[in-house]
Design an enzyme around this catalytic site. Structure first.
Site, PDB file in Angstrom:
ATOM      1  N   ASN A   2      -0.282  15.008   3.203  1.00 53.44           N
ATOM      2  CA  ASN A   2       0.791  14.166   2.688  1.00 53.44           C
ATOM      3  C   ASN A   2       0.803  14.218   1.163  1.00 53.44           C
ATOM      4  O   ASN A   2      -0.128  14.743   0.584  1.00 53.44           O
ATOM      5  CB  ASN A   2       0.665  12.716   3.237  1.00 53.44           C
ATOM      6  CG  ASN A   2      -0.679  12.100   2.952  1.00 53.44           C
ATOM      7  OD1 ASN A   2      -1.159  12.195   1.826  1.00 53.44           O
ATOM      8  ND2 ASN A   2      -1.290  11.497   3.946  1.00 53.44           N
ATOM      9  N   ARG A  14      -9.129  10.615  -7.547  1.00 55.16           N
ATOM     10  CA  ARG A  14      -8.237  11.375  -6.652  1.00 55.16           C
ATOM     11  C   ARG A  14      -7.432  10.367  -5.861  1.00 55.16           C
ATOM     12  O   ARG A  14      -7.791  10.006  -4.752  1.00 55.16           O
ATOM     13  CB  ARG A  14      -9.068  12.258  -5.714  1.00 55.16           C
ATOM     14  CG  ARG A  14      -8.260  13.346  -5.059  1.00 55.16           C
ATOM     15  CD  ARG A  14      -8.611  13.509  -3.594  1.00 55.16           C
ATOM     16  NE  ARG A  14      -8.260  12.328  -2.810  1.00 55.16           N
ATOM     17  CZ  ARG A  14      -8.286  12.287  -1.492  1.00 55.16           C
ATOM     18  NH1 ARG A  14      -8.681  13.324  -0.799  1.00 55.16           N
ATOM     19  NH2 ARG A  14      -7.947  11.181  -0.825  1.00 55.16           N
ATOM     20  N   ASP A  74     -13.526   5.560   3.385  1.00 56.61           N
ATOM     21  CA  ASP A  74     -12.333   5.622   4.233  1.00 56.61           C
ATOM     22  C   ASP A  74     -11.676   6.999   4.202  1.00 56.61           C
ATOM     23  O   ASP A  74     -11.138   7.451   5.207  1.00 56.61           O
ATOM     24  CB  ASP A  74     -11.329   4.544   3.815  1.00 56.61           C
ATOM     25  CG  ASP A  74     -10.262   4.377   4.877  1.00 56.61           C
ATOM     26  OD1 ASP A  74     -10.623   4.180   6.043  1.00 56.61           O
ATOM     27  OD2 ASP A  74      -9.067   4.483   4.547  1.00 56.61           O
ATOM     28  N   ASP A  75     -11.747   7.666   3.052  1.00 61.15           N
ATOM     29  CA  ASP A  75     -11.121   8.997   2.964  1.00 61.15           C
ATOM     30  C   ASP A  75     -11.802   9.976   3.909  1.00 61.15           C
ATOM     31  O   ASP A  75     -11.167  10.885   4.437  1.00 61.15           O
ATOM     32  CB  ASP A  75     -11.212   9.544   1.530  1.00 61.15           C
ATOM     33  CG  ASP A  75     -10.590   8.579   0.553  1.00 61.15           C
ATOM     34  OD1 ASP A  75      -9.413   8.251   0.722  1.00 61.15           O
ATOM     35  OD2 ASP A  75     -11.294   8.117  -0.358  1.00 61.15           O
ATOM     36  N   GLU A 128     -13.624   4.537  -2.149  1.00 61.01           N
ATOM     37  CA  GLU A 128     -12.225   4.902  -1.890  1.00 61.01           C
ATOM     38  C   GLU A 128     -11.686   5.779  -3.020  1.00 61.01           C
ATOM     39  O   GLU A 128     -11.828   5.457  -4.198  1.00 61.01           O
ATOM     40  CB  GLU A 128     -11.391   3.609  -1.807  1.00 61.01           C
ATOM     41  CG  GLU A 128      -9.917   3.821  -1.522  1.00 61.01           C
ATOM     42  CD  GLU A 128      -9.624   4.168  -0.067  1.00 61.01           C
ATOM     43  OE1 GLU A 128     -10.417   3.813   0.818  1.00 61.01           O
ATOM     44  OE2 GLU A 128      -8.596   4.815   0.176  1.00 61.01           O
ATOM     45  N   ASP A 129     -11.088   6.888  -2.634  1.00 64.64           N
ATOM     46  CA  ASP A 129     -10.387   7.744  -3.587  1.00 64.64           C
ATOM     47  C   ASP A 129     -11.238   8.188  -4.775  1.00 64.64           C
ATOM     48  O   ASP A 129     -10.829   8.083  -5.931  1.00 64.64           O
ATOM     49  CB  ASP A 129      -9.090   7.062  -4.062  1.00 64.64           C
ATOM     50  CG  ASP A 129      -7.998   7.195  -3.003  1.00 64.64           C
ATOM     51  OD1 ASP A 129      -8.192   7.954  -2.035  1.00 64.64           O
ATOM     52  OD2 ASP A 129      -6.945   6.558  -3.147  1.00 64.64           O
ATOM     53  N   TYR A 144       0.849  -1.197   0.000  1.00 65.52           N
ATOM     54  CA  TYR A 144       0.000   0.000   0.000  1.00 65.52           C
ATOM     55  C   TYR A 144       0.880   1.240   0.000  1.00 65.52           C
ATOM     56  O   TYR A 144       1.997   1.232  -0.516  1.00 65.52           O
ATOM     57  CB  TYR A 144      -1.022  -0.075   1.169  1.00 65.52           C
ATOM     58  CG  TYR A 144      -2.223   0.747   0.837  1.00 65.52           C
ATOM     59  CD1 TYR A 144      -3.072   0.362  -0.208  1.00 65.52           C
ATOM     60  CD2 TYR A 144      -2.481   1.938   1.493  1.00 65.52           C
ATOM     61  CE1 TYR A 144      -4.144   1.159  -0.577  1.00 65.52           C
ATOM     62  CE2 TYR A 144      -3.564   2.729   1.125  1.00 65.52           C
ATOM     63  CZ  TYR A 144      -4.382   2.333   0.086  1.00 65.52           C
ATOM     64  OH  TYR A 144      -5.435   3.122  -0.288  1.00 65.52           O
TER      65      TYR A 144
END
Ligand code: NAI
Length: 556
Positions: free
Chosen positions: A414, A162, A274-275, A251-252, A109
């Site tokens: 990040n 994203r 999760d984001d 996700e994303d 990951y």
């Protein structure tokens, strides 16, 4: 603990003679044991002579894998090798990951998966998961039925819109659902055969990718929002029909799409983002530990967000929910949270605010100066989710340290160069007083002889455990309260020795144990709240442990 009897293994065990034979067996990633097939099995399944003479155990096979990995020149090469191993021998793949999760998670990951996604079309070996495109509109349920498993409990779906810090990388984003689901298994023992990675290939804005001859996705700009909404609606309904009770893990997705989908489906179907929810929960976990260290209640905190995008809003909302669960009204809780974004303080005179931001627009003097805002709002907690590295300057950290004996400063943006301040800066400028966490893992810092180990607000402290609880308890919905329970459980596992070193999250050394403990608390909460649809067992821990995937070979 026994390896769970899943659909595939159950069928195989019930009728061992029905196992595929010869190369069909060796090519089956779930059943393949490679050199671990016994002499009897080799005769029984027609693979005698197809393998070298040595009969090995998993540990010897693992030793060989480690040597292969050591010989690879880069983490991307290690990633490619490991995915190839997963395709050949799933048990050995998970045995490898679970032998040292702290070492392998950064390979399967973040951060290596970012390189793997960028190179997806170039390093592609064989298909994994499913690809759904707008061309399948009207027959998505039929397409989902092509998946060989019926008992799918988790489906992780991304548009690639994203990905990490990479922006829109379209179908190259498939590395993310694949990797994320592997973490459910590697970190929390969720059985791999109940999970399905999906890439909703809606096109990409990334012209460079579309021009790459090896790009594997649709070569078109993304479909408009209304079409995406209609496609997602059909997809979500099709999942309910084909895989009833399956949790859809978004996700994303592009920020605005992610928020819209969670708002639309959060109360309607079993789903998780999760984001948004994972990030919020892991941040709340770090804050909870920090507050346990300084022995202060959450309801007395003032929280300033630097960055008011999807991560900031998601965290703010969960903090407000947590404050409400501890007795504050929603209004009082929101009053304790303020946002500051690229255009300055979020306050009522601003005309550019989204509905989600407006609820935090408290009457205050307009300001584009972070230090001045800190001095006026007097936050106990400062959270950076701005994507702008280096913005928590010395005056910012010093202002927080003047106001608070132990300022809580989280620099979550990040990758590393985007962190609002480094661990070293936070500890140095606050003279060792800051309770600090970052979105990335910074190295330890020694200041005046004292060693600090900065916390990493990594979602993997939360989502695998929530996943395990969801897998076993089969809740109707995954509510914010479940995420708050997970955050509290994570915080409660940071012992005094870790706290003394500034650690705000549990040690990564015993990930599986930590995740199971968090999952037990979340499952318990699901049962208490009447969310769980599974029968409540007498001993939730034993019940969960009995369902954990074990990377061991079956004996026929
Ligand atoms: P976003 O693009 O939705 O929001 C960014 C926000 O920062 C916007 O409100 C923008 O106005 C503000 N901003 C940009 N430049 C600024 C400046 N110079 N000064 C003040 N505000 C500024 O991004 P999103 O999704 O909210 O993510 C933000 C960051 O958080 C990213 O770097 C992401 O990698 C990180 N993140 C970290 C996580 C973790 O550590 N677990 C999880 C999710 C996100």
């Amino acid at each position: 603990m026994n390896k769970p009897v899943t659909a595939r293994t159950a069928a195989a065990l019930a009728a061992p003679t029905a196992l595929p034979s010869g190369h069909m067996l060796l090519d089956n990633m779930v059943l393949n044991k490679d050199t671990a097939f016994s002499a009897e099995e080799r005769q029984q399944y027609g693979i005698d002579g197809l393998l070298p003479a040595a009969i090995e155990g998993l540990d010897r096979q693992l030793e060989r894998v480690m040597r292969h990995l050591d010989a690879k020149p880069s983490d991307l090469e290690r990633y490619i090798y490991l995915i190839g191993l997963a395709d050949r021998n799933e048990t050995l793949f998970y045995r490898t990951l679970m032998s040292d999760p702290a070492r392998f998670l950064p390979i399967v990951y973040d951060p290596t998966v970012a390189d793997a996604c960028l190179a997806f079309g170039h390093i592609y070996r064989r298909p994994r998961g499913m690809y759904i495109t707008p061309k399948m509109k009207g027959r998505i349920a039929e397409v989902l039925r092509n998946w060989p498993q019926r008992d799918v409990r988790f489906l992780c779906v991304s548009t690639g819109g994203r990905i990490l810090g990479l922006g829109d990388i379209g179908a190259n984003g498939m590395g993310i659902p694949i990797g994320k689901l592997q973490l459910y298994t590697a970190c929390a023992g969720v059985p791999p055969d109940c999970m399905l990675p999906v890439l909703l290939d809606i096109g990409t804005t990334n012209a460079q990718l579309r021009a790459d001859p090896l790009y594997l996705g649709l070569r078109q700009p993304p479909i408009p929002a209304e079409e995406l909404d209609a496609l997602t609606e059909e997809f979500v309904n099709a999942v309910q029909e084909v895989f009833p009770g399956c949790c859809i893990h978004f996700e994303d997705w592009k920020g605005t799409d992610a928020i819209r989908m969670l708002e639309r489906y959060g109360d309607k179907v079993l789903c998780y983002n999760d984001d948004i929810q994972g990030t919020a929960s892991v941040t709340l976990a770090g804050i909870t530990t920090a507050l346990q260290i300084i022995d202060k209640p959450l309801t007395a905190q003032r929280v300033l967000f630097f960055g008011a995008g999807s991560a900031g809003i998601g965290i703010a909302n969960l903090i407000v929910s947590a404050m409400q669960s501890q007795g504050l009204s929603q209004e009082a809780a929101r009053a304790r949270v303020s946002l500051f974004d690229i255009n300055g303080l979020v306050e009522p005179s601003r005309t550019d605010l989204s509905p989600q931001q407006k609820v935090y627009a408290h009457r205050a003097e307009a300001s584009k100066e972070l230090v001045a805002t800190i001095e006026r709002f007097k936050p106990d907690i400062l959270i950076g989710v701005s994507t702008k590295g280096g913005t928590f300057t010395q005056p910012v950290v010093e202002a927080m340290s003047r106001l608070n004996e132990r300022p809580i400063i989280f620099a979550l943006s990040n990758p590393t160069d985007k962190a609002e301040c480094t661990a070293e800066q936070a500890y140095t400028w606050s003279k060792g007083k800051a309770l600090y966490a970052a979105g990335v893992q910074f190295p330890d810092v020694t200041l005046n002889g004292q060693a600090f180990h900065p916390g990493q607000a990594n979602n993997f402290y939360i989502f695998p455990a929530v996943g395990l609880a969801t897998y076993a308890a089969r809740p109707k919905r995954l509510t914010d309260a479940c995420c708050i329970a997970a955050a509290q459980a994570s915080a409660d596992q940071v012992g005094p020795e870790l706290r003394a070193r500034g650690m705000l999250y549990p040690s990564q050394k015993h990930i599986l144990q930590t995740q199971v403990t968090t999952a037990v608390r979340v499952a318990e909460f699901m049962f208490d709240q009447g969310l769980a649809q599974a029968q409540r067992p007498d001993d939730i821990r034993a019940w969960l442990e009995g369902q954990l995937y074990q990377p061991q070979y079956q004996t026929a």
